[in-house]
Design a protein around this motif. Sequence first.
Motif, mmCIF file in Angstrom:
data_model
loop_
_atom_site.group_PDB
_atom_site.id
_atom_site.type_symbol
_atom_site.label_atom_id
_atom_site.label_comp_id
_atom_site.label_asym_id
_atom_site.label_seq_id
_atom_site.Cartn_x
_atom_site.Cartn_y
_atom_site.Cartn_z
ATOM 1 N N PHE A 1 0.839 -1.186 0.000
ATOM 2 C CA PHE A 1 0.000 0.000 0.000
ATOM 3 C C PHE A 1 0.880 1.245 0.000
ATOM 4 O O PHE A 1 1.981 1.234 0.535
ATOM 5 N N ARG A 2 0.355 2.309 -0.587
ATOM 6 C CA ARG A 2 1.066 3.583 -0.604
ATOM 7 C C ARG A 2 0.147 4.662 -0.038
ATOM 8 O O ARG A 2 -1.001 4.775 -0.464
ATOM 9 N N PRO A 3 0.643 5.423 0.924
ATOM 10 C CA PRO A 3 -0.186 6.527 1.444
ATOM 11 C C PRO A 3 -0.471 7.528 0.322
ATOM 12 O O PRO A 3 0.412 7.878 -0.445
ATOM 13 N N LYS A 4 -1.727 7.945 0.226
ATOM 14 C CA LYS A 4 -2.046 8.948 -0.801
ATOM 15 C C LYS A 4 -2.404 10.264 -0.135
ATOM 16 O O LYS A 4 -2.753 10.306 1.044
ATOM 17 N N GLU A 5 -2.283 11.328 -0.900
ATOM 18 C CA GLU A 5 -2.531 12.677 -0.397
ATOM 19 C C GLU A 5 -3.641 13.325 -1.203
ATOM 20 O O GLU A 5 -3.846 13.010 -2.375
ATOM 21 N N ASN A 6 -4.316 14.275 -0.562
ATOM 22 C CA ASN A 6 -5.325 15.039 -1.288
ATOM 23 C C ASN A 6 -4.662 16.223 -1.981
ATOM 24 O O ASN A 6 -3.435 16.360 -1.977
ATOM 25 N N GLU A 7 -5.469 17.099 -2.527
ATOM 26 C CA GLU A 7 -4.919 18.234 -3.284
ATOM 27 C C GLU A 7 -4.134 19.214 -2.431
ATOM 28 O O GLU A 7 -3.365 20.017 -2.946
ATOM 29 N N PHE A 8 -4.311 19.157 -1.104
ATOM 30 C CA PHE A 8 -3.585 20.041 -0.200
ATOM 31 C C PHE A 8 -2.392 19.342 0.445
ATOM 32 O O PHE A 8 -1.843 19.824 1.428
ATOM 33 N N HIS A 9 -2.009 18.194 -0.084
ATOM 34 C CA HIS A 9 -0.885 17.383 0.392
ATOM 35 C C HIS A 9 -1.073 16.922 1.839
ATOM 36 O O HIS A 9 -0.117 16.806 2.589
ATOM 37 N N GLU A 10 -2.329 16.654 2.208
ATOM 38 C CA GLU A 10 -2.636 16.083 3.511
ATOM 39 C C GLU A 10 -2.892 14.591 3.330
ATOM 40 O O GLU A 10 -3.367 14.167 2.273
ATOM 41 N N PRO A 11 -2.578 13.782 4.345
ATOM 42 C CA PRO A 11 -2.828 12.333 4.230
ATOM 43 C C PRO A 11 -4.309 12.064 3.959
ATOM 44 O O PRO A 11 -5.186 12.653 4.583
#
Length: 115
Positions: free
Chosen positions: A24-34
């Motif tokens: 698994f890879r942690p993904k971020e939203n458009e604001f670079h938050e987890p």
Amino acid sequence: MSFVHQTHILKRLIHLRGQNAEVFRPKENEFHEPDGQCQVGQYRGLFHEANGYLGTLTGEAGKTYTAKQPMFLTLYTDQLRKEDLMEIKGTRYRIIGLDNLGNLHIFLDISLEVV
């Protein structure tokens, strides 16, 4: 150099005795938050432990301590990155190192740490 026999033996061993692992890879939203995790893939490989060497100095003599480090040997892939999470039989590990054995792009030895 051709390692046909050794490659065949390792591939067969991974097929017969290997364990399945999900990455698994942690993904971020458009604001670079987890924002959760996305699955990178499923891999089959051999879980093993290797000695890690830590050098410490005490006075004028050097001491070497060994600690077992979990590792996972699998067929080569370029999809994995450091800091990805790997789950093997319910235990989660963080990928801390990727070693392309012999720089041959045949096998990948992955260094892990327990999360």
